[in-house]
Scaffold this motif. Structure first.
Motif, PDB file in Angstrom:
ATOM      1  N   UNK A   1      38.590  46.756  41.682  1.00  0.00           N
ATOM      2  CA  UNK A   1      38.061  46.371  42.983  1.00  0.00           C
ATOM      3  C   UNK A   1      38.311  44.882  43.180  1.00  0.00           C
ATOM      4  N   UNK A   2      38.354  44.477  44.440  1.00  0.00           N
ATOM      5  CA  UNK A   2      38.589  43.070  44.739  1.00  0.00           C
ATOM      6  C   UNK A   2      37.456  42.205  44.182  1.00  0.00           C
ATOM      7  N   UNK A   3      36.245  42.722  44.254  1.00  0.00           N
ATOM      8  CA  UNK A   3      35.109  41.950  43.747  1.00  0.00           C
ATOM      9  C   UNK A   3      35.214  41.738  42.240  1.00  0.00           C
ATOM     10  N   UNK A   4      35.708  42.751  41.522  1.00  0.00           N
ATOM     11  CA  UNK A   4      35.866  42.626  40.073  1.00  0.00           C
ATOM     12  C   UNK A   4      36.907  41.562  39.724  1.00  0.00           C
ATOM     13  N   UNK A   5      38.034  41.584  40.459  1.00  0.00           N
ATOM     14  CA  UNK A   5      39.080  40.585  40.209  1.00  0.00           C
ATOM     15  C   UNK A   5      38.576  39.189  40.533  1.00  0.00           C
ATOM     16  N   UNK A   6      37.871  39.056  41.664  1.00  0.00           N
ATOM     17  CA  UNK A   6      37.346  37.753  42.064  1.00  0.00           C
ATOM     18  C   UNK A   6      36.344  37.220  41.040  1.00  0.00           C
TER      19      UNK A   6
END
Length: 559
Positions: free
Chosen positions: A176-181
């Motif tokens: 997920x984008x949140x995980x990468x961020x």
């Protein structure tokens, strides 16, 4: 001699003892510096090495070639060993290490860079000539720089480079984008906008879920959604009992027949078309653009809305268009004009044996049969599902001969090349080469993994094994069909088509047809051995002679 007078060494030493004594007590490194300064044999400069690394980081191959030439012509490389060969190899190991780190800094994925480093060092250790080492040093730096240039990661910032590496390293995980961020310690909205700005790629292109869901929705749109249900006058309460159909009522519902073998070809085509349209429209930024502060889950749900509308309109047009044809829908069109003719051809056992034979013919020249499998497998899967439907309904399977030929002629018989017979033949090997190869490939072959044998013998471009490799499917398939007729096999369990491809042939055939099918397996196995044995003995005797010649040559050199 100074001023034409001979010097007295003892007097000179005594008068200059305050200078000489510190030198005699100096550390070895300082003593080693004396001849270097006297002879001006200085090391290659740090700046020149740094510039080489910068060329690799940029992927600038042309400039690297010039810099490498200048680097080799200036300064010395020091002394890392008293043995000249070991000295050169140690230097190149340092070069490979430095270049690997520069390539990683330039954007080359770490695993790829480290693997290249390992392989080059292994190659280095096999070299025996000094000139070969110099050539390898040049090739190492050029190859790394070229790889960096191909990846072009050096055009993005360090944060986005880290993002790309994280995605690659977790490619087969749910991201997920949140995980990468969170991993990169970045704001979600900033990461999304910066990733798009620097790479020109929307983060959604790394996620195929949207395209997959659109493909499923499109397939459902194209399915006929009316089922005709008979209406009887008097509903029977006891069975069995006859009833008179009074009328037919249409019920809005999906027919499950289109989610099985009947709709497989259409599903493949629609999945390909929808995915292609989705990618092309995404590249043209046909998305709803929202401010950077909008939460990612809102962006994810709304950004493909326009693309979805275009795709659904396209599918609606296709459905309406087919409704004006004699086929009425795309499924009937596919069945009558595409699927039925192809399935009919592949269902012919002689055509299927010809396809398997041609696949092994390609293998002989090093071309993997998957080239054919990509076209053939959907058709075989369609026929397998049709067999399963018939078997579940208590009817004879419609593609019985296909199942028989596939059981003995495809890669489910010891892998490509039908290698069960070869493995048994190898138990008679006299040469050490084939004895060791048997240990390596026998177990794998049982589970239909034949690559150790195919590449170890090798069978590719090896005229000794041309006949057994190419013609096994046709011979075994023909014999199996004849035996099935003699044993009166009229039905088989098609559920074995869903077993893993690594399932051994005797297990698969026992489940599918019981004792009669096992008898066919045993007879075909004997035939398989008889075909391979004479050709293997030729190869084994040749290998044995080569081993004897090598031993005699070694003995003569020792004497």
């Amino acid at each position: 001699m100074i001023f034409q007078e001979k010097l007295d060494y003892e007097e000179l030493f005594e008068k200059n003892q305050h200078i000489i004594s510190p030198l005699l007590a100096a550390k070895p490194i300082e003593m080693e510096m004396i001849p270097i300064r006297e002879e001006s044999k200085f090391h290659k400069t740090y700046l020149s090495e740094k510039y080489l690394g910068e060329c690799v980081i940029r992927g600038d191959v042309a400039e690297l070639k010039k810099a490498f030439s200048n680097y080799m012509n200036k300064g010395t490389a020091g002394k890392l060993s008293n043995n000249s060969m070991r000295h050169k190899k140690n230097i190149l190991i340092s070069v490979i290490t430095m270049t690997t780190r520069s390539a990683i800094q330039g954007g080359l994925p770490e695993e790829e860079a480290f693997l290249m480093s390992d392989l080059y060092i292994q190659e280095l250790e096999e070299l025996t000539e000094l000139e070969e080492i110099r050539t390898l040093a040049y090739n190492v730096m050029i190859d790394f720089a070229d790889k960096v240039k191909q990846h072009r990661y050096c055009q993005v910032s360090y944060k986005i480079l880290s993002c790309q590496k994280y995605i690659v390293n977790h490619l087969y995980e749910k991201l997920s984008v949140s995980e990468i961020a969170e991993e990169l310690h970045m704001n979600i909205s900033y990461l999304s906008s910066q990733f798009k700005k620097e790479t020109g790629v929307n983060r959604h292109e790394y996620n195929g879920h949207t395209a997959g869901l659109l493909s499923i929705a499109s397939l459902l749109m194209l399915m006929p959604q009316i089922i005709s249900v008979p209406v009887v006058k008097n509903i029977p309460t006891e069975f069995p009992k006859s009833a008179v159909v009074d009328s037919v009522s249409n019920v809005e519902a999906f027919q499950t027949v289109y989610t099985g073998s009947t709709g497989l070809i259409v599903a493949i085509i629609i999945g390909f078309i929808v995915s292609l349209v989705y990618i092309q429209l995404s590249k043209r930024n046909l998305v709803i653009k929202l401010p950077a502060g909008v939460p990612p889950m809102v962006v994810d749900s709304l950004s493909p809305a326009i693309i979805s509308m275009v795709i659904f309109c396209l599918m609606f047009g296709i459905r309406v268009g087919f409704s004006y044809t004699p086929f009425h829908d795309i499924f009937n069109f596919s069945t009558q004009l595409i699927q039925a003719p192809l399935t009919g051809a592949v269902a012919n056992p002689w055509v299927l044996m010809g396809i398997f034979t041609f696949g092994n013919f390609l293998w002989f020249f090093g071309i993997h049969p998957n080239l054919i499998g990509g076209i053939l497998n959907p058709l075989l899967l369609t026929m397998s599902y049709a067999n399963i439907d018939a078997y579940a309904a208590g009817k004879p399977v419609p593609y019985l001969q296909m199942m028989i030929v596939f059981a003995v002629g495809a890669n489910a018989w010891g892998g490509s090349g039908n290698t069960y017979g070869l493995v048994i033949s190898m138990f008679t090997a006299k040469s050490e080469r084939y004895k060791q190869l048997l240990k390596l490939g026998a177990i794998a072959s049982i589970f239909n993994i034949s690559e150790p044998l195919l590449f170890g013998l090798p069978m590719m471009l090896n005229p000794i094994f041309f006949i057994p490799l190419v013609f096994q499917p046709a011979i075994l398939g023909t014999v199996a069909l004849g035996l099935a007729k003699i044993l009166n096999i009229t039905n088989l369990n098609p559920m074995t088509a869903l077993l893993p491809w690594t399932t051994p042939a005797p297990v698969r055939m026992a489940i599918s047809g019981g004792l009669p099918f096992l008898i066919i397996f045993a007879i075909c196995l004997v035939l398989n051995v008889l075909i391979y044995y004479p050709f293997f003995k030729v190869a084994d005797n040749k290998a044995l002679e080569e081993e004897k010649a090598a031993v005699e040559l070694e003995g003569s050199e020792t004497a």
